[in-house]
Design a protein around this motif. Structure first.
Motif, PDB file in Angstrom:
ATOM      1  N   MET A 113      11.670  22.472   3.720  1.00 48.19           N
ATOM      2  CA  MET A 113      12.349  22.648   2.429  1.00 48.19           C
ATOM      3  C   MET A 113      13.239  21.434   2.152  1.00 48.19           C
ATOM      4  O   MET A 113      14.135  21.125   2.920  1.00 48.19           O
ATOM      5  CB  MET A 113      13.219  23.912   2.442  1.00 48.19           C
ATOM      6  CG  MET A 113      13.840  24.203   1.077  1.00 48.19           C
ATOM      7  SD  MET A 113      15.328  25.256   1.150  1.00 48.19           S
ATOM      8  CE  MET A 113      14.727  26.731   1.893  1.00 48.19           C
ATOM      9  N   MET A 114      12.995  20.782   1.038  1.00 49.63           N
ATOM     10  CA  MET A 114      13.788  19.612   0.678  1.00 49.63           C
ATOM     11  C   MET A 114      14.932  20.019  -0.250  1.00 49.63           C
ATOM     12  O   MET A 114      14.736  20.814  -1.177  1.00 49.63           O
ATOM     13  CB  MET A 114      12.915  18.574  -0.032  1.00 49.63           C
ATOM     14  CG  MET A 114      11.759  18.065   0.815  1.00 49.63           C
ATOM     15  SD  MET A 114      12.271  17.434   2.421  1.00 49.63           S
ATOM     16  CE  MET A 114      13.360  16.106   1.921  1.00 49.63           C
ATOM     17  N   ASP A 120      12.899  16.560  -6.588  1.00 51.45           N
ATOM     18  CA  ASP A 120      11.454  16.577  -6.857  1.00 51.45           C
ATOM     19  C   ASP A 120      10.771  15.356  -6.230  1.00 51.45           C
ATOM     20  O   ASP A 120       9.730  15.478  -5.580  1.00 51.45           O
ATOM     21  CB  ASP A 120      11.198  16.651  -8.371  1.00 51.45           C
ATOM     22  CG  ASP A 120      11.812  17.901  -8.974  1.00 51.45           C
ATOM     23  OD1 ASP A 120      11.325  19.005  -8.679  1.00 51.45           O
ATOM     24  OD2 ASP A 120      12.819  17.790  -9.710  1.00 51.45           O
ATOM     25  N   THR A 123      10.721  15.709  -2.491  1.00 52.30           N
ATOM     26  CA  THR A 123       9.685  16.660  -2.060  1.00 52.30           C
ATOM     27  C   THR A 123       8.339  15.938  -2.015  1.00 52.30           C
ATOM     28  O   THR A 123       7.545  16.128  -1.088  1.00 52.30           O
ATOM     29  CB  THR A 123       9.639  17.865  -3.035  1.00 52.30           C
ATOM     30  OG1 THR A 123      10.932  18.464  -3.068  1.00 52.30           O
ATOM     31  CG2 THR A 123       8.611  18.896  -2.604  1.00 52.30           C
ATOM     32  N   TYR A 127       6.155  15.391   1.283  1.00 53.47           N
ATOM     33  CA  TYR A 127       4.768  15.876   1.325  1.00 53.47           C
ATOM     34  C   TYR A 127       3.828  14.753   1.777  1.00 53.47           C
ATOM     35  O   TYR A 127       3.017  14.924   2.682  1.00 53.47           O
ATOM     36  CB  TYR A 127       4.363  16.417  -0.057  1.00 53.47           C
ATOM     37  CG  TYR A 127       2.877  16.655  -0.190  1.00 53.47           C
ATOM     38  CD1 TYR A 127       2.242  17.645   0.564  1.00 53.47           C
ATOM     39  CD2 TYR A 127       2.094  15.885  -1.057  1.00 53.47           C
ATOM     40  CE1 TYR A 127       0.877  17.845   0.466  1.00 53.47           C
ATOM     41  CE2 TYR A 127       0.734  16.087  -1.159  1.00 53.47           C
ATOM     42  CZ  TYR A 127       0.119  17.065  -0.398  1.00 53.47           C
ATOM     43  OH  TYR A 127      -1.234  17.258  -0.486  1.00 53.47           O
ATOM     44  N   VAL A 137       5.432  22.253   2.067  1.00 54.49           N
ATOM     45  CA  VAL A 137       6.506  21.320   1.685  1.00 54.49           C
ATOM     46  C   VAL A 137       6.967  21.647   0.266  1.00 54.49           C
ATOM     47  O   VAL A 137       6.188  21.545  -0.690  1.00 54.49           O
ATOM     48  CB  VAL A 137       6.002  19.863   1.727  1.00 54.49           C
ATOM     49  CG1 VAL A 137       7.166  18.898   1.460  1.00 54.49           C
ATOM     50  CG2 VAL A 137       5.352  19.553   3.068  1.00 54.49           C
ATOM     51  N   PHE A 138       8.203  22.065   0.123  1.00 56.22           N
ATOM     52  CA  PHE A 138       8.678  22.468  -1.196  1.00 56.22           C
ATOM     53  C   PHE A 138      10.151  22.115  -1.359  1.00 56.22           C
ATOM     54  O   PHE A 138      10.836  21.831  -0.376  1.00 56.22           O
ATOM     55  CB  PHE A 138       8.438  23.977  -1.418  1.00 56.22           C
ATOM     56  CG  PHE A 138       8.895  24.826  -0.280  1.00 56.22           C
ATOM     57  CD1 PHE A 138      10.183  25.308  -0.235  1.00 56.22           C
ATOM     58  CD2 PHE A 138       8.039  25.118   0.779  1.00 56.22           C
ATOM     59  CE1 PHE A 138      10.621  26.073   0.827  1.00 56.22           C
ATOM     60  CE2 PHE A 138       8.477  25.882   1.861  1.00 56.22           C
ATOM     61  CZ  PHE A 138       9.760  26.366   1.885  1.00 56.22           C
ATOM     62  N   GLY A 139      10.607  22.111  -2.615  1.00 51.18           N
ATOM     63  CA  GLY A 139      11.976  21.666  -2.878  1.00 51.18           C
ATOM     64  C   GLY A 139      12.809  22.719  -3.595  1.00 51.18           C
ATOM     65  O   GLY A 139      12.291  23.519  -4.386  1.00 51.18           O
ATOM     66  N   SER A 246      10.029  23.484  -6.362  1.00 50.62           N
ATOM     67  CA  SER A 246       9.363  22.201  -6.557  1.00 50.62           C
ATOM     68  C   SER A 246       8.183  22.129  -5.599  1.00 50.62           C
ATOM     69  O   SER A 246       8.337  22.275  -4.387  1.00 50.62           O
ATOM     70  CB  SER A 246      10.343  21.051  -6.271  1.00 50.62           C
ATOM     71  OG  SER A 246       9.733  19.831  -6.627  1.00 50.62           O
ATOM     72  N   THR A 247       7.007  21.930  -6.161  1.00 46.31           N
ATOM     73  CA  THR A 247       5.792  21.923  -5.349  1.00 46.31           C
ATOM     74  C   THR A 247       4.816  20.879  -5.884  1.00 46.31           C
ATOM     75  O   THR A 247       4.908  20.482  -7.048  1.00 46.31           O
ATOM     76  CB  THR A 247       5.166  23.345  -5.321  1.00 46.31           C
ATOM     77  OG1 THR A 247       4.098  23.378  -4.384  1.00 46.31           O
ATOM     78  CG2 THR A 247       4.613  23.758  -6.672  1.00 46.31           C
ATOM     79  N   TYR A 248       3.897  20.455  -5.023  1.00 46.58           N
ATOM     80  CA  TYR A 248       2.942  19.399  -5.384  1.00 46.58           C
ATOM     81  C   TYR A 248       1.824  20.014  -6.238  1.00 46.58           C
ATOM     82  O   TYR A 248       1.157  20.954  -5.804  1.00 46.58           O
ATOM     83  CB  TYR A 248       2.380  18.793  -4.099  1.00 46.58           C
ATOM     84  CG  TYR A 248       1.451  17.626  -4.294  1.00 46.58           C
ATOM     85  CD1 TYR A 248       1.953  16.358  -4.612  1.00 46.58           C
ATOM     86  CD2 TYR A 248       0.076  17.776  -4.144  1.00 46.58           C
ATOM     87  CE1 TYR A 248       1.093  15.278  -4.776  1.00 46.58           C
ATOM     88  CE2 TYR A 248      -0.785  16.695  -4.301  1.00 46.58           C
ATOM     89  CZ  TYR A 248      -0.266  15.452  -4.618  1.00 46.58           C
ATOM     90  OH  TYR A 248      -1.104  14.382  -4.773  1.00 46.58           O
ATOM     91  N   SER A 259       5.318  16.249  -7.674  1.00 48.73           N
ATOM     92  CA  SER A 259       6.016  17.452  -7.192  1.00 48.73           C
ATOM     93  C   SER A 259       7.073  17.795  -8.222  1.00 48.73           C
ATOM     94  O   SER A 259       7.926  16.961  -8.542  1.00 48.73           O
ATOM     95  CB  SER A 259       6.688  17.188  -5.836  1.00 48.73           C
ATOM     96  OG  SER A 259       5.722  16.871  -4.875  1.00 48.73           O
TER      97      SER A 259
END
Ligand code: NAI
Length: 313
Positions: A113-114, A120, A123, A127, A137-139, A246-248, A259
């Protein structure tokens, strides 16, 4: 077990919030000698009062993270008054890159977790540098924005904050997109209870909320730390909570290779799935602008500062 890298204001407050949720044992890591150890000792002494019987350890040895199910990165510089999140990007990207190396080394199966800003872009860096599957991997950013959005709606209506539901998507930054059409008070759309002027005021307060705190006290601490604890709880307990994360993106919302915050189901595997909303044309345009803003920061930090030789940067 959860490891938090960065035992500064946000990292240590997040650790204390997580202890309050009794989610997991915690390891706090910081390069500053003794800081993480001091924070952990202080929290351990509070543990009897908050009925936490687990382990809380502070260290400057990354090896202590070994076996963590979740690693939370709060290390790096904070925004100064008048500084945009983009200004921070280049410096923090280098810190994040070095930390991700240690995470891959000691916790190859973890969720990451970032929190470090601009979250963003960080993250995205995490990733790419980790090589982990994208769900891991998420923010953290949009849930904090949403908490602020909910607070201002409640304040305007004079009702309990608990009854407000809402979502904010997009960049955790100036171009964030509070979803007015999806916000409600116990199921009643806010558009039925508030006029255009009131809604505009709430949106504007939400957008400036982080900077407003930074202007007054130099950093934000309590709201981010409790949001980190909520997200950590969702992952460790597999709660499948629906929140802006926040995700890719790989084609969702019409975008790839960025992201950014979108509604996700957050559970045991991190981002279990992305929820794709139908956005009205105006909201869609705002989200597109937000993607462009994040993409620009990613271009400046990842593609220029991190992956090209210095002479080309
Ligand atoms: P801080 O300055 O209090 O703490 C940062 C800590 O990181 C320091 O203790 C420092 O020694 C440590 N650190 C630096 N490099 C490190 C490394 N390589 N390994 C381990 N530790 C390292 O800053 P604060 O206020 O805790 O903020 C931390 C970050 O979180 C900032 O980038 C800030 O902008 C961001 N933030 C993000 C939020 C979000 O919503 N995503 C909300 C609030 C803050």
């Amino acid at each position: 077990m959860i490891s938090i890298v960065g035992a500064g204001k946000v990292g240590s407050a997040a650790a204390f919030s997580i202890l309050g949720f009794r989610t997991s044992d915690i390891v706090l890591v910081d390069i500053a000698e003794n800081l993480a150890r001091g924070e952990a000792l202080d929290m351990m002494q509070a543990a009897p009062a908050i009925e936490f019987d687990g382990k809380i350890k502070g260290t400057n040895d990354y090896g202590e993270m070994k076996g963590s199910e979740l690693v939370i990165v709060t290390a790096g510089l904070g925004r100064q008054p008048g500084m945009s999140r983009s200004d921070l990007a280049e410096k923090n990207a280098k810190i994040v890159k070095s930390i991700v190396k240690e995470v891959v080394r000691y916790c190859p199966a973890c969720k990451l977790m970032m929190v470090t800003n601009p979250v963003d872009a960080m993250t995205y860096v995490a990733y790419k540098e980790s090589g982990f599957e994208r769900n891991r991997v998420f923010g953290m950013g949009n849930i904090l924005d949403t908490l602020r959005f909910r607070s201002y709606i409640a304040q305007e209506l004079g009702v309990s904050r608990e009854d407000i539901r809402g979502l904010v998507i997009g960049e955790h930054g100036d171009s964030m997109v509070p979803l007015v059409g999806h916000a409600s008070v116990s199921g009643i759309p806010i558009t039925e209870l508030l006029n255009g002027e009131q809604i505009e005021k709430i949106v504007s307060l939400t957008r400036s909320s982080g900077s407003d705190v930074i202007k007054l006290k130099g950093a934000t601490t309590y709201a981010p730390s409790v949001v980190i604890a909520i997200m950590a709880d969702a992952v460790l307990k597999g709660r499948n909570r629906v929140m802006g994360v926040s995700t890719y993106l790989q084609g969702e919302y019409g975008f790839s290779d960025v992201s950014i915050g979108v509604p996700c189901v957050l559970g045991k595997n991190g981002v279990e799935r992305i929820v794709e909303l139908k956005l009205d044309p105006q909201t869609k345009a705002e989200f597109e602008k937000s993607v462009a803003s994040v993409t620009e920061v990613i271009g400046k930090t990842y593609e220029t500062a991190l992956t090209k030789p210095t002479s080309e940067a």
